[in-house]
Design a protein around this motif. Structure first.
Motif, PDB file in Angstrom:
ATOM      1  N   LEU A   8      43.107  41.283  45.077  1.00  0.00           N
ATOM      2  CA  LEU A   8      41.973  41.833  44.978  1.00  0.00           C
ATOM      3  C   LEU A   8      42.141  42.521  46.289  1.00  0.00           C
ATOM      4  CD1 LEU A   8      38.656  39.569  44.246  1.00  0.00           C
ATOM      5  CD2 LEU A   8      40.115  41.177  42.434  1.00  0.00           C
TER       6      LEU A   8
ATOM      7  N   LYS B 269      36.768  40.652  49.452  1.00  0.00           N
ATOM      8  CA  LYS B 269      37.059  40.623  48.093  1.00  0.00           C
ATOM      9  C   LYS B 269      36.128  40.043  47.247  1.00  0.00           C
ATOM     10  CE  LYS B 269      42.149  40.277  49.949  1.00  0.00           C
ATOM     11  NZ  LYS B 269      42.606  39.756  49.471  1.00  0.00           N
TER      12      LYS B 269
ATOM     13  N   PHE C 194      34.904  40.400  43.049  1.00  0.00           N
ATOM     14  CA  PHE C 194      35.411  40.760  41.136  1.00  0.00           C
ATOM     15  C   PHE C 194      33.930  40.359  40.814  1.00  0.00           C
ATOM     16  CE2 PHE C 194      36.326  38.993  37.292  1.00  0.00           C
ATOM     17  CZ  PHE C 194      37.657  39.949  37.322  1.00  0.00           C
TER      18      PHE C 194
END
Length: 107
Positions: free
Chosen positions: A9, A21, A23
Motif C-alpha cells: 500500500l 497506509k 485500503f
C-alpha cells in the motif's frame, strides 16, 4: 480488489512521525498507522466512526475526555463527532484503525 498486502500500500505522512497506509472499500476503510517515539496526534474529530487495535507498542489515547494507556492487543472505539487524540511514548507504535464511511482525506 479482494486481497492486499500492507507492504504494497502507498504510504503517506499525515503528521510528524506518523505514517499511514490505507485500503478502502465502498463503505469502510482500514488504515494502518506507524508512529515514531514521541509522535503526537492532536485532538480532533470527524464524522466517521472509528475503531482500532494496537498491534505493537503502547500509546496514550484521549477519547471524549477519557485518557487511557493502550497496549498491544487493546482496542478502542471513537463515535462520530467525538474529540480524540494520542501521543506515543518511547517506542514505535503500530495501530490498525477502521473507519466508516471511508475518509476521503486518507484515500
Amino acid at each position: 480488489m479482494a486481497f492486499f498486502s500492507i507492504d504494497d500500500l502507498r504510504s503517506r505522512n499525515i503528521a510528524e512521525g506518523v505514517e499511514i497506509k490505507a485500503f478502502s472499500g465502498e463503505k469502510m476503510m482500514a488504515v494502518f498507522f506507524s508512529m515514531e517515539p514521541g509522535a503526537v496526534m492532536a485532538e480532533h474529530s470527524h464524522p466517521h466512526e472509528q475503531m482500532g487495535v494496537v498491534l505493537e507498542g503502547e500509546l496514550e489515547l484521549t477519547i471524549g475526555g477519557e485518557r487511557r494507556v493502550v497496549r498491544k492487543g487493546d482496542g478502542y472505539y471513537v463515535p462520530s463527532g467525538v474529540s480524540h487524540g494520542g501521543r506515543v511514548f518511547d517506542s514505535p507504535v503500530r495501530v490498525a484503525d477502521f473507519f466508516a464511511p471511508p475518509r476521503e482525506d486518507y484515500r
